[in-house]
Design a protein around this motif. Structure first.
Motif, short mmCIF file in Angstrom:
data_model
loop_
_atom_site.label_atom_id
_atom_site.label_comp_id
_atom_site.label_asym_id
_atom_site.label_seq_id
_atom_site.Cartn_x
_atom_site.Cartn_y
_atom_site.Cartn_z
N HIS A 216 -7.21 -0.82 -13.63
CA HIS A 216 -8.04 -1.99 -13.34
C HIS A 216 -8.59 -2.63 -14.61
N ALA B 172 -6.70 -3.73 -5.87
CA ALA B 172 -7.83 -3.20 -5.10
C ALA B 172 -7.83 -3.72 -3.67
N ILE C 227 -16.70 -1.58 -11.14
CA ILE C 227 -16.14 -2.04 -9.87
C ILE C 227 -15.00 -1.12 -9.44
N THR D 12 -16.37 1.94 -7.86
CA THR D 12 -16.90 1.69 -6.51
C THR D 12 -15.77 1.67 -5.48
N SER D 13 -14.54 1.37 -5.92
CA SER D 13 -13.40 1.43 -5.01
C SER D 13 -13.14 2.88 -4.58
N HIS E 70 -15.79 3.49 -1.98
CA HIS E 70 -15.57 2.81 -0.69
C HIS E 70 -14.37 3.36 0.07
N HIS F 298 -13.46 -4.19 2.23
CA HIS F 298 -13.29 -3.82 0.83
C HIS F 298 -12.27 -4.73 0.15
N THR G 30 -13.99 -6.68 -2.90
CA THR G 30 -13.60 -6.18 -4.22
C THR G 30 -12.65 -7.15 -4.91
N LEU H 37 -14.99 -9.55 -6.42
CA LEU H 37 -15.66 -8.98 -7.60
C LEU H 37 -14.74 -8.94 -8.82
N SER I 296 -20.92 -5.56 -1.01
CA SER I 296 -20.34 -4.27 -1.38
C SER I 296 -21.27 -3.11 -1.08
N THR J 217 -24.85 3.12 -4.69
CA THR J 217 -24.15 1.85 -4.85
C THR J 217 -25.14 0.69 -4.96
#
Length: 498
Positions: free
Chosen positions: A237, A249, A304, A307-308, A311, A347, A351, A354, A394, A430
């Motif tokens: 990423h 993502a 970010i 955070t994937s 999630h 998501h 995402t 984001l 998110s 988060t």
């Protein structure tokens, strides 16, 4: 031609034409991608409008053509309530990426052709009803994303692309091994998903069933990714272009979790129930690990990316809870499945937005380092507003799609396994990491790269804004979305409980 075949092969044919005709100018190639993606979204809208629940273990818009008769594999496609929302989300994310890339000047013809190819194979994954067809599209998506990262990335893009390819390709080999196991144990031998679901070929064979499930789960977990198979994700990423990260993502990660609900859970119900607690624990670890590591990041894009992991952990947690078959828990487990599917879509939208917003930082100032910015809300109020909405979505703020997804995931999971409440801590962390990012980058006096930072232009607004508008729509009027998913969720719970 079946409407679903048109949806899959239109971008593939156009990609081949764009790649093969040097006379197509860069500007024309970029607009071709936008137009084809818009047509794809319209076609999927027509499918959605004509969709009727096909019933348990059946697909709408079903089409089956013999392909490799020697192994009983056919070109078999169709949709149901588990796949149709992901089909629509894929088209939306690719259209957003196409609009965002309208000013891309770096090998625009190859860039547009590659993304059109990636769009076609991604849609193919979500309509496949044959394991070999699924695997072909699944593997081709890896090849497409490898070239996106290596060809248009920055930083250590070549190294990150290779790492991504090796990890996910090894995972796909494990997946293929599991598919062959299903074929070997089925009678008659077949790769057709609906036939395998009906037969449940490894029911009553816990050792072989566990081994086949392990191969399939590992292959899908690498693509998802869950801990400990996530290490390819942050560098991929960080070094990918903004459009590549949005598609990776938003779409490619969902292929792993979709594989769980389409293949692993309904075909191997015994094994899924036996290993449910292991899957739940992996989900909880992914939720907490992803959140804590994201909290430690100073690079916005890496934050970010982690955070994937967090999630996607919620989805794995919910699907694991579905395997805990307890008396009078069918409704709760159905809610967990619905929440997992909504989370896949939510998501994807949030995402992708984001990562496109992070791409604006890279294009303006050449860095994702949050410490290099400050007071950005003053020169870029539209950018600050959209980033705030995406952040709140998110972290699961009510009124946005993240809340609908996480509420159902935890309502269903905690009802059958109260210990899963531990994962609620992930939501708190988060919230902390996004609020900290908003404070560091957007508040206070303007300094660093924020000075002279130009606000979002029309192209960027039309790319990112609709993604967040859809998140708001799902959050405010969820029933228009849930009526498609809930019957398929109930059918999956019945299959797992057999």
């Amino acid at each position: 031609m079946n409407m679903l075949s048109l949806i899959v092969f239109l971008p593939l044919v156009v990609a081949a034409v764009v790649a093969a005709v040097p006379a197509i100018r860069p500007a024309a190639a970029r607009w071709i991608w936008v137009i084809v993606s818009a047509v794809e979204l319209i076609l999927i809208g027509i499918v959605w409008a004509g969709y009727e629940n096909p019933g348990p273990n059946r697909l709408a818009f079903d089409e089956q053509i013999p392909w490799i008769p020697g192994v009983n594999s056919s070109y078999h496609i169709g949709v149901d309530g588990l796949s149709l929302p992901l089909l629509a989300m894929t088209a939306v994310v690719f259209l957003a990426a196409a609009i965002y890339a309208l000013t891309n000047s770096q090998r625009a013809r190859a860039h547009s052709a590659l993304f059109l190819f990636l769009e076609g194979v991604s849609l193919g994954v979500f309509i496949s009803a044959d394991l070999i067809v699924f695997f072909v599209f699944f593997d081709l998506s890896i090849v497409g994303m490898y070239f996106v990262i290596a060809g248009w990335g920055h930083g250590n893009a070549a190294r990150s692309a290779l790492r991504f390819f090796l990890y996910t390709f090894l995972g796909s080999l494990a997946l293929l091994l599991g598919f062959i196991g299903l074929y070997v144990f089925s009678d008659p031998h077949t790769f057709d998903i609906l036939e395998l679901v009906a037969a449940a070929p490894l029911k009553g064979n816990p050792v072989a069933g566990g081994l086949v499930l392990a191969a399939i789960v590992v292959g899908l977990a690498v693509k998802t990714p869950t801990v400990p198979f996530h290490t390819w994700l942050p560098p991929a990423h960080t070094d990918a272009p903004a459009t590549g990260s949005a598609v990776l993502a938003g779409v490619l990660l969902k292929m792993g979790t979709y594989g769980f609900v389409r293949i692993a859970m309904p075909i191997l119900p015994d094994a899924w129930r036996s290993w449910a607690w292991v899957i739940i624990i992996v989900g909880i670890i992914s939720v907490l690990y992803g959140a804590f590591v994201a909290l430690a990041q100073t690079n916005l894009k890496r934050m970010i990316a982690y955070t994937s992991v967090n999630h996607m952990g919620y989805i794995v947690l919910a699907l694991g809870a579905v395997g805990l078959v307890i008396d009078d828990s069918a409704q709760a487990r159905s809610v967990a499945v619905t929440g997992a599917v909504v989370q896949m879509v939510s998501h994807g939208l949030i995402t992708a937005a984001l990562f496109l917003l992070a791409g604006v930082m890279q294009s303006r100032a050449g860095t994702y380092d949050m410490g290099s910015y400050g007071g950005l809300a003053a020169p870029a109020p539209r950018y600050a507003a959209l980033f705030a909405i995406a952040s709140f979505a998110s972290l699961g703020l009510p009124g946005l799609s993240g809340f609908i997804a996480e509420f159902q995931i935890f309502a269903g999971s905690i009802a059958v396994a109260p210990i899963t409440a531990i994962a609620l801590l992930g939501i708190l962390i988060t919230a902390a990491l996004f609020l900290r990012a908003l404070q560091r980058v957007f508040t206070g006096p303007t300094h660093g790269h924020s000075t002279g930072f130009s606000d979002l232009n029309g192209r960027e607004l039309w790319s990112i804004g609709p993604l967040l508008a859809l998140s708001l729509l799902i959050g405010v009027v969820p029933q228009t979305f849930l009526y498609v998913i809930e019957p398929a969720s109930a059918a999956l719970v019945t299959l797992v409980g057999r």
